[in-house]
Design a protein around this motif. Structure first.
Motif, short mmCIF file in Angstrom:
data_model
loop_
_atom_site.label_atom_id
_atom_site.label_comp_id
_atom_site.label_asym_id
_atom_site.label_seq_id
_atom_site.Cartn_x
_atom_site.Cartn_y
_atom_site.Cartn_z
N MET A 101 0.83 -1.20 0.00
CA MET A 101 0.00 0.00 0.00
C MET A 101 0.87 1.25 0.00
O MET A 101 0.62 2.22 -0.73
CB MET A 101 -0.90 -0.01 1.23
N LEU A 102 1.92 1.23 0.82
CA LEU A 102 2.83 2.37 0.90
C LEU A 102 3.53 2.60 -0.44
O LEU A 102 3.65 3.74 -0.90
CB LEU A 102 3.86 2.13 2.02
N TRP A 103 3.95 1.51 -1.07
CA TRP A 103 4.61 1.63 -2.37
C TRP A 103 3.65 2.18 -3.42
O TRP A 103 4.02 3.06 -4.21
CB TRP A 103 5.15 0.27 -2.83
N LEU A 104 2.41 1.69 -3.45
CA LEU A 104 1.43 2.19 -4.41
C LEU A 104 1.17 3.69 -4.21
O LEU A 104 1.08 4.45 -5.16
CB LEU A 104 0.11 1.42 -4.26
N ALA A 105 1.06 4.09 -2.94
CA ALA A 105 0.81 5.49 -2.63
C ALA A 105 1.94 6.38 -3.13
O ALA A 105 1.72 7.46 -3.70
CB ALA A 105 0.63 5.67 -1.13
#
Length: 288
Positions: free
Chosen positions: A234-238
């Motif tokens: 999720m952090l990477w996508l954000a």
């Protein structure tokens, strides 16, 4: 398999400071690699779950519990699997950290809800409301210039009189499959189809390419409120797709020293921007 749950019990295995992989077994399309070692009086166990076959059948999440036992202790571990090859790690102390150990699990697959989706042929059929034809993968898509231009800077430019394509009766769109292009348009076309965890990454990739900022915002809402994707991804996508609210939530999700360290050691960390790496490092320092 009872009441939808997949149940398994391992054999007994001796664990010491030299052991690593204890067992590799498959049970109803779930393969689990169980590893374990003792450090002092501390057990360290990991379970790596491969459930790709279930994923291909429409399962988007598996939940349940692992119970690990020796002669003195039974430990319950909550399980929430949203990614294939996901690893569950658990450390716990015991005053009797010797002897044989086994584990059991009870895991329930959850299938992606099937939403009503108009056929692509219906969505892109000729009508009085459509005034342009796009050629994707050799197929014709009848679309409305004004509607697409309102949502996308890419199409606003494409349909402009300043571009030769804007004067063409049929405009080719290259380097994208018909299925993927239809998926993108279906997220904001009339009677839109909801984003799911299974489609989110492809939709974000296409939304960035075709400059559809509204789709990125809709996807961010899904990730913030409904997604079961793990916090690292999720952090990477954000970071990758510029979703600030999701980035802040993901940084807050690193709410223990162990989680912050795990993120910093992960492959996803190396793919982050320098600005986001600094945020992760600052979060790590909060616990030191």
């Amino acid at each position: 398999m009872a009441n939808g749950a997949i149940v398994y019990r391992s054999d007994y295995h001796s664990v010491n400071e030299h052991t690593n992989v204890l067992e590799t077994k498959s049970c109803y399309k779930i393969k689990c690699i169980w590893s374990g070692r003792i450090y002092g009086n501390q057990y360290n166990f990991t379970w790596k779950f491969n459930w790709n076959k279930l994923k291909k059948q429409g399962v988007d999440e598996i939940t349940g519990h692992i119970y690990v036992s020796n002669s003195y202790t039974v430990l319950k571990i909550d399980v929430e699997l949203t990614e294939n090859n996901q690893v569950i790690t658990k450390e716990f102390g015991s005053s009797h950290s010797d002897g044989d150990v086994y584990y059991t699990y009870s895991l329930t697959p959850h299938y992606t809800p099937v939403s009503e989706k108009p056929s692509d042929d219906e969505m892109f059929a000729p009508s009085d409301q459509n005034d342009a034809i796009l050629i994707v993968d050799g197929k014709k898509l009848h679309v409305n210039k004004t509607f697409l231009s309102y949502h996308s800077e890419f199409f606003r430019a494409l349909f402009s009189s300043n571009y030769k394509e804007g004067q063409m009766d049929e405009i080719p769109i290259g380097e994208v499959s018909y299925e993927d292009f239809a998926l993108l348009l279906s997220t904001f076309y009339p009677n839109p189809v909801f984003v799911t965890d299974a489609t989110v990454e492809k939709i974000l990739e296409l939304a960035r390419r075709f400059l559809v900022s509204s789709v990125i915002k809709v996807t961010e809402h899904h990730l913030l409120n409904m997604s079961k994707i793990d916090n690292q991804k999720m952090l990477w996508l954000a970071d990758e797709y510029g979703m600030p609210a999701l980035l802040e939530k993901s940084i807050r999700g690193l709410d223990t020293l162990a989680k912050a360290k795990q993120m910093k050691k992960s492959q996803k960390y190396d793919q982050l921007s320098d600005k986001t790496k600094l945020k992760v490092f600052d979060r790590l320092m909060d616990f030191i």
